[in-house]
Design a protein around this motif. Structure first.
Motif, PDB file in Angstrom:
ATOM      1  N   SER A 212      -0.432 -22.610 -27.892  1.00  0.00           N
ATOM      2  CA  SER A 212       0.406 -21.463 -27.554  1.00  0.00           C
ATOM      3  C   SER A 212       0.686 -21.467 -26.057  1.00  0.00           C
ATOM      4  O   SER A 212      -0.211 -21.689 -25.245  1.00  0.00           O
ATOM      5  CB  SER A 212      -0.297 -20.159 -27.942  1.00  0.00           C
ATOM      6  N   THR A 213       1.948 -21.230 -25.697  1.00  0.00           N
ATOM      7  CA  THR A 213       2.297 -21.180 -24.277  1.00  0.00           C
ATOM      8  C   THR A 213       2.586 -19.749 -23.826  1.00  0.00           C
ATOM      9  O   THR A 213       2.968 -19.518 -22.694  1.00  0.00           O
ATOM     10  CB  THR A 213       3.529 -22.059 -23.979  1.00  0.00           C
ATOM     11  N   SER A 214       2.421 -18.784 -24.744  1.00  0.00           N
ATOM     12  CA  SER A 214       2.640 -17.377 -24.370  1.00  0.00           C
ATOM     13  C   SER A 214       1.302 -16.730 -24.054  1.00  0.00           C
ATOM     14  O   SER A 214       0.294 -17.037 -24.694  1.00  0.00           O
ATOM     15  CB  SER A 214       3.299 -16.609 -25.516  1.00  0.00           C
ATOM     16  N   SER A 215       1.314 -15.801 -23.108  1.00  0.00           N
ATOM     17  CA  SER A 215       0.058 -15.117 -22.780  1.00  0.00           C
ATOM     18  C   SER A 215      -0.313 -14.129 -23.874  1.00  0.00           C
ATOM     19  O   SER A 215      -1.463 -13.810 -24.090  1.00  0.00           O
ATOM     20  CB  SER A 215       0.168 -14.395 -21.439  1.00  0.00           C
ATOM     21  N   LYS A 216       0.705 -13.625 -24.603  1.00  0.00           N
ATOM     22  CA  LYS A 216       0.363 -12.731 -25.707  1.00  0.00           C
ATOM     23  C   LYS A 216       1.262 -13.004 -26.915  1.00  0.00           C
ATOM     24  O   LYS A 216       2.380 -13.498 -26.770  1.00  0.00           O
ATOM     25  CB  LYS A 216       0.470 -11.259 -25.283  1.00  0.00           C
ATOM     26  N   ILE A 217       0.711 -12.699 -28.075  1.00  0.00           N
ATOM     27  CA  ILE A 217       1.456 -12.834 -29.325  1.00  0.00           C
ATOM     28  C   ILE A 217       2.404 -11.642 -29.441  1.00  0.00           C
ATOM     29  O   ILE A 217       2.019 -10.504 -29.189  1.00  0.00           O
ATOM     30  CB  ILE A 217       0.478 -12.828 -30.525  1.00  0.00           C
ATOM     31  N   ASN A 218       3.647 -11.906 -29.830  1.00  0.00           N
ATOM     32  CA  ASN A 218       4.590 -10.812 -30.082  1.00  0.00           C
ATOM     33  C   ASN A 218       4.421 -10.367 -31.540  1.00  0.00           C
ATOM     34  O   ASN A 218       4.583 -11.175 -32.452  1.00  0.00           O
ATOM     35  CB  ASN A 218       6.017 -11.318 -29.822  1.00  0.00           C
ATOM     36  N   SER A 219       4.051  -9.107 -31.752  1.00  0.00           N
ATOM     37  CA  SER A 219       3.876  -8.579 -33.119  1.00  0.00           C
ATOM     38  C   SER A 219       4.789  -7.376 -33.327  1.00  0.00           C
ATOM     39  O   SER A 219       4.929  -6.551 -32.432  1.00  0.00           O
ATOM     40  CB  SER A 219       2.425  -8.155 -33.355  1.00  0.00           C
ATOM     41  N   PHE A 220       5.423  -7.307 -34.479  1.00  0.00           N
ATOM     42  CA  PHE A 220       6.268  -6.150 -34.810  1.00  0.00           C
ATOM     43  C   PHE A 220       6.402  -6.067 -36.324  1.00  0.00           C
ATOM     44  O   PHE A 220       6.139  -7.040 -37.037  1.00  0.00           O
ATOM     45  CB  PHE A 220       7.648  -6.244 -34.136  1.00  0.00           C
ATOM     46  N   THR A 221       6.783  -4.905 -36.802  1.00  0.00           N
ATOM     47  CA  THR A 221       6.908  -4.723 -38.255  1.00  0.00           C
ATOM     48  C   THR A 221       8.376  -4.804 -38.672  1.00  0.00           C
ATOM     49  O   THR A 221       9.277  -4.521 -37.888  1.00  0.00           O
ATOM     50  CB  THR A 221       6.344  -3.361 -38.711  1.00  0.00           C
ATOM     51  N   ILE A 222       8.573  -5.252 -39.905  1.00  0.00           N
ATOM     52  CA  ILE A 222       9.902  -5.200 -40.528  1.00  0.00           C
ATOM     53  C   ILE A 222       9.743  -4.320 -41.765  1.00  0.00           C
ATOM     54  O   ILE A 222       9.219  -4.764 -42.793  1.00  0.00           O
ATOM     55  CB  ILE A 222      10.409  -6.604 -40.925  1.00  0.00           C
ATOM     56  N   GLU A 223      10.137  -3.069 -41.614  1.00  0.00           N
ATOM     57  CA  GLU A 223       9.888  -2.086 -42.689  1.00  0.00           C
ATOM     58  C   GLU A 223      11.156  -1.698 -43.433  1.00  0.00           C
ATOM     59  O   GLU A 223      11.098  -1.153 -44.527  1.00  0.00           O
ATOM     60  CB  GLU A 223       9.240  -0.826 -42.086  1.00  0.00           C
ATOM     61  N   GLU A 224      12.318  -1.943 -42.824  1.00  0.00           N
ATOM     62  CA  GLU A 224      13.568  -1.460 -43.420  1.00  0.00           C
ATOM     63  C   GLU A 224      13.861  -2.154 -44.747  1.00  0.00           C
ATOM     64  O   GLU A 224      13.372  -3.249 -45.013  1.00  0.00           O
ATOM     65  CB  GLU A 224      14.758  -1.723 -42.462  1.00  0.00           C
TER      66      GLU A 224
END
Length: 409
Positions: A212-224
């Motif tokens: 991984s080259t990102s300092s943090k994981i991008n997390s988000f929900t897909i609820e629609e």
């Protein structure tokens, strides 16, 4: 250990089948290949010549009834890149009707109509899927993820450039695996740490190590629901929220940018070249050299459109002839034929410049020699097949790793 049964859709000339059956752990029990708007079904003819016609279907998949497709453990395919937006929902239906002719919805229909849907999915597409369409970056992929989530699958994906792992062609494609909620792999992914799964413990990370080259994981929900997603997802967003690696389970996306971590042997363009006499048709006449040089070269010029509108045009130069000590550039469908082109491969030999032969193009995709050779199939058509194909070695490695993961649990 018993073999996993495979349904192969959008089969082309059989790249998925070659990669999976090469591991000896998979058996294709039904396949489909249909090229719209062509009278002679060339790819299907090659497929049948190599694998037999039994359980092979050469009909438009959107017209094929789910009932005739046998049950299988895994569904695979490199489906066409199209506009995946949702056209309409119908009251009292399963809630979704995709646009007619968009073949993603054929996969969705088969999965939703089967009493015993496949436990695993293994799909491939061009990497721009993660950021299309341009006015709603990532929408198409979000629709896909959510529609599979609705059918009970978790997904992991990775954009893989075959050359980053020692294979002979620079070909970037997105590969994604689906795990049905009834499987042990789904439960393991659900309990596990998403970052570890993407970078160390998951199927993709085991097959193709990456960091991984990102300092943090991008997390988000897909609820629609799918219609809202189709209309609203990332409207006006300049960047897609999806990175080149990720997992999606229970409505939540976890995604990060990874870089390949490979230190093994590398196969380069010169390693795949044919020894011996090459037919004259592949050599470029010297009086055509200036045309090729112009097309491959850097340009800054004023051009005039058919409408009479003038515009400035510029593009960078390409290495010409192609470097023999590196993996090749991506084969495209227009690779065949004698006409000068910016994108066709050209190599320097002691007899002058020449194009690549069909056998060399097969080798760049790690197909067996002569796989596409068949009476009535031109060299141009054989090159077209390889422009549409995938690198067999990538499929083989993911397939073997998936089989091992299933049997380790």
């Amino acid at each position: 250990m018993k073999k996993l049964k495979v349904i192969e859709l959008f089969a082309g000339v059989g790249g998925f089948r070659l990669g999976l059956e090469d591991t000896e752990h998979f058996e294709v029990v039904w396949s489909n290949q249909w090229e719209p708007s062509t009278k002679t079904q060339h790819a299907s003819l090659v497929y049948e010549a190599r694998f037999g016609s039994e359980n092979h279907c050469n009909e438009d998949i959107s017209e094929v009834k789910t009932a005739i497709i046998p049950d299988a453990d895994i569904l695979v395919g490199g489906f066409p890149c199209q506009d995946y937006s949702v056209a309409t929902t119908l009251q009292n239906s399963k809630g979704l009707i995709g646009k007619k002719g968009v073949l993603w919805w054929s996969i969705h229909r088969i999965l939703s109509e089967k009493k015993n849907p496949p436990k695993y999915l293994f799909l491939e597409n061009v990497d721009r899927l993660l950021k299309s369409p341009s006015n709603q970056r990532g929408r198409d992929f979000a629709i896909m993820l959510k529609s599979l989530d609705n059918l009970g699958y978790a997904i992991e994906w990775r954009v893989i450039n075959a050359a980053d792992y020692g294979m002979p062609q620079r070909r970037r494609r997105i590969f994604f695996l689906g795990y049905h909620k009834s499987t042990a792999l789904y439960k393991k992914l659900k309990k596990g740490n998403p970052e570890e799964w993407m970078c160390t413990t998951g199927t993709m990370a085991t097959a193709f190590p990456a960091t991984s080259t990102s300092s943090k994981i991008n997390s988000f929900t897909i609820e629609e629901d799918l219609v809202t997603l189709s209309e609203e997802f990332n409207k006006g967003g300049k960047l897609s929220p999806f990175q080149n690696s990720g997992v999606f389970i229970n409505g939540t996306v976890h995604t990060t940018k990874t870089t390949p971590n490979y230190h093994g042997k590398r196969v380069v363009l010169k390693d795949v070249l044919e020894k011996g006499k090459i037919p004259d048709e592949f050599f470029i006449p010297e009086n055509d050299y200036p045309k090729w040089e112009y097309l491959k070269g850097a340009k800054k010029e004023t051009r005039t459109a058919k409408t009479g509108f003038s515009y400035n045009y510029s593009e960078g130069g390409m290495i010409f002839p192609d470097a023999l000590d590196n993996a090749s550039r991506t084969i495209i469908t227009g690779e065949g034929g004698k006409s000068p082109s910016r994108f066709k491969h050209v190599i320097q030999t002691n007899k002058g410049l020449r194009r690549l032969t069909p056998k060399e193009l097969e080798r760049l995709n790690m197909f067996p020699d002569h796989h596409t050779q068949l009476d009535g199939i031109s060299n141009t058509k054989r090159a077209f097949f390889m422009g549409n194909a995938l690198v067999v070695g990538v499929v083989q490695k993911i397939g073997q790793t998936l089989f091992d993961k299933i049997n380790d649990l």
